[in-house]
Design a protein around this motif. Structure first.
Motif, PDB file in Angstrom:
ATOM      1  N   VAL A  90      -1.379 -14.572  25.642  1.00  0.00           N
ATOM      2  CA  VAL A  90      -0.732 -14.190  24.396  1.00  0.00           C
ATOM      3  C   VAL A  90      -1.768 -14.254  23.279  1.00  0.00           C
ATOM      4  O   VAL A  90      -2.382 -15.301  23.061  1.00  0.00           O
ATOM      5  N   LEU A  91      -1.985 -13.117  22.628  1.00  0.00           N
ATOM      6  CA  LEU A  91      -2.837 -13.105  21.442  1.00  0.00           C
ATOM      7  C   LEU A  91      -2.016 -13.617  20.267  1.00  0.00           C
ATOM      8  O   LEU A  91      -0.831 -13.293  20.148  1.00  0.00           O
ATOM      9  N   THR A  92      -2.631 -14.404  19.405  1.00  0.00           N
ATOM     10  CA  THR A  92      -1.963 -14.874  18.206  1.00  0.00           C
ATOM     11  C   THR A  92      -2.912 -14.735  17.025  1.00  0.00           C
ATOM     12  O   THR A  92      -4.135 -14.707  17.198  1.00  0.00           O
ATOM     13  N   GLY A  93      -2.353 -14.665  15.850  1.00  0.00           N
ATOM     14  CA  GLY A  93      -3.170 -14.583  14.663  1.00  0.00           C
ATOM     15  C   GLY A  93      -2.353 -14.819  13.415  1.00  0.00           C
ATOM     16  O   GLY A  93      -1.128 -14.925  13.459  1.00  0.00           O
ATOM     17  N   ARG A  94      -3.068 -14.910  12.311  1.00  0.00           N
ATOM     18  CA  ARG A  94      -2.446 -15.003  10.990  1.00  0.00           C
ATOM     19  C   ARG A  94      -3.077 -13.921  10.130  1.00  0.00           C
ATOM     20  O   ARG A  94      -4.268 -13.950   9.867  1.00  0.00           O
ATOM     21  N   THR A  95      -2.260 -12.963   9.724  1.00  0.00           N
ATOM     22  CA  THR A  95      -2.748 -11.867   8.901  1.00  0.00           C
ATOM     23  C   THR A  95      -3.089 -12.336   7.495  1.00  0.00           C
ATOM     24  O   THR A  95      -2.516 -13.304   6.999  1.00  0.00           O
ATOM     25  N   SER A  96      -4.004 -11.634   6.895  1.00  0.00           N
ATOM     26  CA  SER A  96      -4.278 -11.718   5.460  1.00  0.00           C
ATOM     27  C   SER A  96      -4.358 -10.278   5.002  1.00  0.00           C
ATOM     28  O   SER A  96      -5.403  -9.645   5.119  1.00  0.00           O
ATOM     29  N   ASP A  97      -3.256  -9.747   4.527  1.00  0.00           N
ATOM     30  CA  ASP A  97      -3.177  -8.329   4.217  1.00  0.00           C
ATOM     31  C   ASP A  97      -2.996  -8.103   2.723  1.00  0.00           C
ATOM     32  O   ASP A  97      -2.315  -8.872   2.045  1.00  0.00           O
ATOM     33  N   VAL A  98      -3.587  -7.038   2.244  1.00  0.00           N
ATOM     34  CA  VAL A  98      -3.389  -6.606   0.868  1.00  0.00           C
ATOM     35  C   VAL A  98      -2.578  -5.318   0.933  1.00  0.00           C
ATOM     36  O   VAL A  98      -2.954  -4.371   1.636  1.00  0.00           O
ATOM     37  N   VAL A  99      -1.448  -5.313   0.228  1.00  0.00           N
ATOM     38  CA  VAL A  99      -0.612  -4.121   0.173  1.00  0.00           C
ATOM     39  C   VAL A  99      -0.506  -3.677  -1.281  1.00  0.00           C
ATOM     40  O   VAL A  99      -0.568  -4.499  -2.202  1.00  0.00           O
ATOM     41  N   THR A 100      -0.375  -2.369  -1.468  1.00  0.00           N
ATOM     42  CA  THR A 100      -0.281  -1.829  -2.820  1.00  0.00           C
ATOM     43  C   THR A 100       0.910  -0.879  -2.916  1.00  0.00           C
ATOM     44  O   THR A 100       1.305  -0.252  -1.932  1.00  0.00           O
ATOM     45  N   ARG A 101       1.445  -0.828  -4.126  1.00  0.00           N
ATOM     46  CA  ARG A 101       2.592   0.047  -4.381  1.00  0.00           C
ATOM     47  C   ARG A 101       2.085   1.471  -4.600  1.00  0.00           C
ATOM     48  O   ARG A 101       1.176   1.703  -5.399  1.00  0.00           O
ATOM     49  N   SER A 102       2.685   2.421  -3.909  1.00  0.00           N
ATOM     50  CA  SER A 102       2.344   3.838  -4.053  1.00  0.00           C
ATOM     51  C   SER A 102       3.132   4.443  -5.214  1.00  0.00           C
ATOM     52  O   SER A 102       4.083   3.837  -5.722  1.00  0.00           O
ATOM     53  N   ALA A 103       2.776   5.652  -5.591  1.00  0.00           N
ATOM     54  CA  ALA A 103       3.447   6.347  -6.690  1.00  0.00           C
ATOM     55  C   ALA A 103       4.947   6.505  -6.430  1.00  0.00           C
ATOM     56  O   ALA A 103       5.743   6.500  -7.365  1.00  0.00           O
ATOM     57  N   ASP A 104       5.339   6.618  -5.156  1.00  0.00           N
ATOM     58  CA  ASP A 104       6.754   6.781  -4.823  1.00  0.00           C
ATOM     59  C   ASP A 104       7.505   5.449  -4.766  1.00  0.00           C
ATOM     60  O   ASP A 104       8.687   5.408  -4.448  1.00  0.00           O
ATOM     61  N   GLY A 105       6.814   4.339  -5.065  1.00  0.00           N
ATOM     62  CA  GLY A 105       7.446   3.023  -5.069  1.00  0.00           C
ATOM     63  C   GLY A 105       7.336   2.279  -3.758  1.00  0.00           C
ATOM     64  O   GLY A 105       7.672   1.103  -3.680  1.00  0.00           O
ATOM     65  N   SER A 106       6.880   2.938  -2.700  1.00  0.00           N
ATOM     66  CA  SER A 106       6.741   2.272  -1.406  1.00  0.00           C
ATOM     67  C   SER A 106       5.466   1.433  -1.374  1.00  0.00           C
ATOM     68  O   SER A 106       4.534   1.656  -2.145  1.00  0.00           O
ATOM     69  N   TRP A 107       5.439   0.470  -0.488  1.00  0.00           N
ATOM     70  CA  TRP A 107       4.276  -0.404  -0.309  1.00  0.00           C
ATOM     71  C   TRP A 107       3.559  -0.006   0.967  1.00  0.00           C
ATOM     72  O   TRP A 107       4.192   0.297   1.981  1.00  0.00           O
ATOM     73  N   ARG A 108       2.215  -0.022   0.918  1.00  0.00           N
ATOM     74  CA  ARG A 108       1.393   0.342   2.084  1.00  0.00           C
ATOM     75  C   ARG A 108       0.185  -0.574   2.156  1.00  0.00           C
ATOM     76  O   ARG A 108      -0.264  -1.127   1.152  1.00  0.00           O
ATOM     77  N   TYR A 109      -0.350  -0.688   3.367  1.00  0.00           N
ATOM     78  CA  TYR A 109      -1.546  -1.504   3.565  1.00  0.00           C
ATOM     79  C   TYR A 109      -2.758  -0.870   2.907  1.00  0.00           C
ATOM     80  O   TYR A 109      -3.042   0.311   3.117  1.00  0.00           O
ATOM     81  N   SER A 110      -3.483  -1.666   2.128  1.00  0.00           N
ATOM     82  CA  SER A 110      -4.809  -1.300   1.632  1.00  0.00           C
ATOM     83  C   SER A 110      -5.864  -1.982   2.482  1.00  0.00           C
ATOM     84  O   SER A 110      -6.880  -1.397   2.807  1.00  0.00           O
ATOM     85  N   VAL A 111      -5.589  -3.240   2.823  1.00  0.00           N
ATOM     86  CA  VAL A 111      -6.466  -4.023   3.697  1.00  0.00           C
ATOM     87  C   VAL A 111      -5.595  -4.698   4.738  1.00  0.00           C
ATOM     88  O   VAL A 111      -4.668  -5.438   4.383  1.00  0.00           O
ATOM     89  N   ASP A 112      -5.854  -4.437   6.007  1.00  0.00           N
ATOM     90  CA  ASP A 112      -5.131  -5.075   7.112  1.00  0.00           C
ATOM     91  C   ASP A 112      -6.121  -5.906   7.900  1.00  0.00           C
ATOM     92  O   ASP A 112      -7.064  -5.375   8.483  1.00  0.00           O
ATOM     93  N   ALA A 113      -5.906  -7.213   7.875  1.00  0.00           N
ATOM     94  CA  ALA A 113      -6.790  -8.147   8.579  1.00  0.00           C
ATOM     95  C   ALA A 113      -5.940  -9.034   9.491  1.00  0.00           C
ATOM     96  O   ALA A 113      -5.521 -10.125   9.089  1.00  0.00           O
ATOM     97  N   PRO A 114      -5.644  -8.560  10.722  1.00  0.00           N
ATOM     98  CA  PRO A 114      -4.727  -9.290  11.595  1.00  0.00           C
ATOM     99  C   PRO A 114      -5.183 -10.692  11.987  1.00  0.00           C
ATOM    100  O   PRO A 114      -4.358 -11.537  12.323  1.00  0.00           O
ATOM    101  N   PHE A 115      -6.499 -10.945  11.939  1.00  0.00           N
ATOM    102  CA  PHE A 115      -7.002 -12.277  12.258  1.00  0.00           C
ATOM    103  C   PHE A 115      -7.547 -12.978  11.011  1.00  0.00           C
ATOM    104  O   PHE A 115      -8.332 -13.900  11.095  1.00  0.00           O
ATOM    105  N   GLY A 116      -7.109 -12.500   9.832  1.00  0.00           N
ATOM    106  CA  GLY A 116      -7.644 -13.032   8.588  1.00  0.00           C
ATOM    107  C   GLY A 116      -9.018 -12.458   8.323  1.00  0.00           C
ATOM    108  O   GLY A 116      -9.481 -11.564   9.019  1.00  0.00           O
ATOM    109  N   VAL A 117      -9.665 -12.964   7.290  1.00  0.00           N
ATOM    110  CA  VAL A 117     -10.989 -12.496   6.911  1.00  0.00           C
ATOM    111  C   VAL A 117     -11.968 -13.647   7.135  1.00  0.00           C
ATOM    112  O   VAL A 117     -11.764 -14.758   6.649  1.00  0.00           O
ATOM    113  N   LYS A 118     -13.005 -13.369   7.905  1.00  0.00           N
ATOM    114  CA  LYS A 118     -14.007 -14.387   8.223  1.00  0.00           C
ATOM    115  C   LYS A 118     -15.283 -14.115   7.437  1.00  0.00           C
ATOM    116  O   LYS A 118     -15.627 -12.972   7.192  1.00  0.00           O
ATOM    117  N   ALA A 119     -15.979 -15.182   7.099  1.00  0.00           N
ATOM    118  CA  ALA A 119     -17.239 -15.055   6.344  1.00  0.00           C
ATOM    119  C   ALA A 119     -18.337 -14.497   7.209  1.00  0.00           C
ATOM    120  O   ALA A 119     -18.359 -14.579   8.386  1.00  0.00           O
TER     121      ALA A 119
END
Length: 119
Positions: A90-119
């Motif tokens: 079983v793969l597991t992770g903790r996302t760290s995602d940035v989502v932004t509101r589009s002109a139509d009011g919907s939210w979408r991923y700008s940055v998808d990091a399923p395993f978080g962001v590593k240095a």
């Protein structure tokens, strides 16, 4: 259409579990980036290829919202996830995602990091 950043993990799980890469890509901005391992930054057609690799594991993925920090048009969404693989692990992770509101009011991923962001 995702109307609240809090709903992004559930929308992602629904799209993922449908098996459709196009359903997943509908959740991303055109200029989004994807960090499949927390380090490598992918964009454009490379996101499709990476998502197809995750879909090949045949899910289902389970996502649990952990935290949302929301501004007027940008939010950070953190969720814990698990994904059984064909070999029984079983793969597991903790996302760290940035989502932004589009002109139509919907939210979408700008940055998808399923395993978080590593240095």
């Amino acid at each position: 259409m995702v109307s609240r950043p809090h709903d992004m993990p559930a929308a992602f799980a629904t799209a993922f579990n449908s098996g459709s890469v196009d359903a997943l890509l509908a959740l991303y901005r055109e200029d989004a980036v994807f960090l499949p391992d927390g380090v490598t930054v992918l964009s454009g057609p490379a996101i499709r290829e990476a998502l197809q690799g995750f879909l090949a594991l045949k899910g289902p993925i389970d996502m649990k919202l952990t935290r949302v920090v929301e501004g007027p048009s940008t939010a950070v969404v953190v969720a814990d996830w698990s994904l059984p693989t064909p070999n029984g692990t079983v793969l597991t992770g903790r996302t760290s995602d940035v989502v932004t509101r589009s002109a139509d009011g919907s939210w979408r991923y700008s940055v998808d990091a399923p395993f978080g962001v590593k240095a």
